[in-house]
Design a protein around this motif. Structure first.
Motif, PDB file in Angstrom:
ATOM      1  N   ARG A 104     -36.700 -31.872  -5.913  1.00 34.49           N
ATOM      2  CA  ARG A 104     -35.525 -32.291  -6.648  1.00 34.49           C
ATOM      3  C   ARG A 104     -35.750 -32.139  -8.036  1.00 34.49           C
ATOM      4  O   ARG A 104     -36.681 -32.628  -8.855  1.00 34.49           O
ATOM      5  CB  ARG A 104     -34.900 -33.700  -6.246  1.00 34.49           C
ATOM      6  N   GLN A 105     -34.763 -31.484  -8.613  1.00 31.99           N
ATOM      7  CA  GLN A 105     -34.930 -31.428 -10.189  1.00 31.99           C
ATOM      8  C   GLN A 105     -34.881 -33.071 -10.860  1.00 31.99           C
ATOM      9  O   GLN A 105     -35.460 -32.890 -11.860  1.00 31.99           O
ATOM     10  CB  GLN A 105     -33.691 -30.584 -10.675  1.00 31.99           C
ATOM     11  N   GLN A 106     -33.911 -33.525 -10.367  1.00 30.59           N
ATOM     12  CA  GLN A 106     -33.976 -34.924 -10.746  1.00 30.59           C
ATOM     13  C   GLN A 106     -35.033 -35.787 -10.783  1.00 30.59           C
ATOM     14  O   GLN A 106     -35.225 -36.887 -11.415  1.00 30.59           O
ATOM     15  CB  GLN A 106     -32.762 -35.895  -9.784  1.00 30.59           C
ATOM     16  N   GLN A 164     -34.473 -19.833 -12.650  1.00 34.43           N
ATOM     17  CA  GLN A 164     -32.956 -19.689 -12.820  1.00 34.43           C
ATOM     18  C   GLN A 164     -32.996 -18.214 -13.171  1.00 34.43           C
ATOM     19  O   GLN A 164     -33.372 -17.674 -14.155  1.00 34.43           O
ATOM     20  CB  GLN A 164     -32.629 -20.385 -13.992  1.00 34.43           C
ATOM     21  N   LYS A 206     -27.273 -17.623 -11.705  1.00 34.82           N
ATOM     22  CA  LYS A 206     -27.579 -18.616 -10.444  1.00 34.82           C
ATOM     23  C   LYS A 206     -27.780 -19.826 -11.040  1.00 34.82           C
ATOM     24  O   LYS A 206     -28.295 -20.041 -12.257  1.00 34.82           O
ATOM     25  CB  LYS A 206     -28.665 -17.879  -9.659  1.00 34.82           C
ATOM     26  N   GLU A 207     -27.816 -20.861 -10.418  1.00 39.37           N
ATOM     27  CA  GLU A 207     -28.264 -22.329 -10.371  1.00 39.37           C
ATOM     28  C   GLU A 207     -29.803 -22.322 -10.685  1.00 39.37           C
ATOM     29  O   GLU A 207     -30.438 -21.467  -9.809  1.00 39.37           O
ATOM     30  CB  GLU A 207     -27.883 -23.328  -9.859  1.00 39.37           C
ATOM     31  N   ARG A 208     -30.529 -23.375 -11.399  1.00 51.08           N
ATOM     32  CA  ARG A 208     -31.970 -23.160 -11.286  1.00 51.08           C
ATOM     33  C   ARG A 208     -32.366 -23.870 -10.008  1.00 51.08           C
ATOM     34  O   ARG A 208     -31.747 -24.452  -9.248  1.00 51.08           O
ATOM     35  CB  ARG A 208     -32.326 -24.378 -12.478  1.00 51.08           C
ATOM     36  N   ALA A 209     -33.351 -23.282  -9.397  1.00 50.51           N
ATOM     37  CA  ALA A 209     -33.787 -23.426  -8.188  1.00 50.51           C
ATOM     38  C   ALA A 209     -35.551 -23.843  -8.124  1.00 50.51           C
ATOM     39  O   ALA A 209     -36.058 -23.360  -8.752  1.00 50.51           O
ATOM     40  CB  ALA A 209     -33.576 -22.378  -7.217  1.00 50.51           C
TER      41      ALA A 209
END
Length: 125
Positions: free
Chosen positions: A108-110, A39, A43-46
């Motif tokens: 995917r983070q999920q 991150q 910005k968003e975590r990528a």
């Protein structure tokens, strides 16, 4: 429960290298897929890189392909991210993550159940 602790971050000049490590406790990583995310400020975590629980599948973000290498050492219960040819745009907080028997959805983070606290990587131009 899996506890994850990242280390190895720091300040490096552009073009240099760093090796991040993520040490796990509480469970063995042999049954966990592992991912690295980052991150940057504002910005968003990528997604950065990931390896499936068996080690049979590895995935990288396009921006780091050919420069970063992820590896998992089940005996040491660690996952590492070797980062070469670092660029200023690689500067971010890097997080490792673990997911039980993960072999798909690596990007995917999920997908991941456990996260470390992060380690800062700063790249000077």
């Amino acid at each position: 429960q899996v506890q994850l602790v990242e280390s190895g971050g720091g300040l490096v000049q552009a073009g240099g290298s760093l090796r991040l490590s993520c040490a796990a406790s509480g469970r063995t990583l042999s049954s966990y897929g592992m991912g690295w995310f980052r991150q940057a400020p504002g910005k968003e975590r990528a997604f950065v890189a990931a390896i499936s629980w068996s080690g049979g599948r590895i995935s990288y973000a396009d921006s780091v392909k050919g420069r970063f290498t992820i590896s998992k050492d089940n005996a040491k219960n660690t996952v590492s991210l070797q980062m070469n040819s670092l660029k200023p745009e690689d500067m971010a907080v890097y997080y490792c993550a673990a997911g039980w028997r993960v072999s798909s959805g690596l990007e995917r983070q999920q997908t991941y159940d456990y996260w470390g606290q992060g380690t800062q990587v700063t790249v000077s131009s």
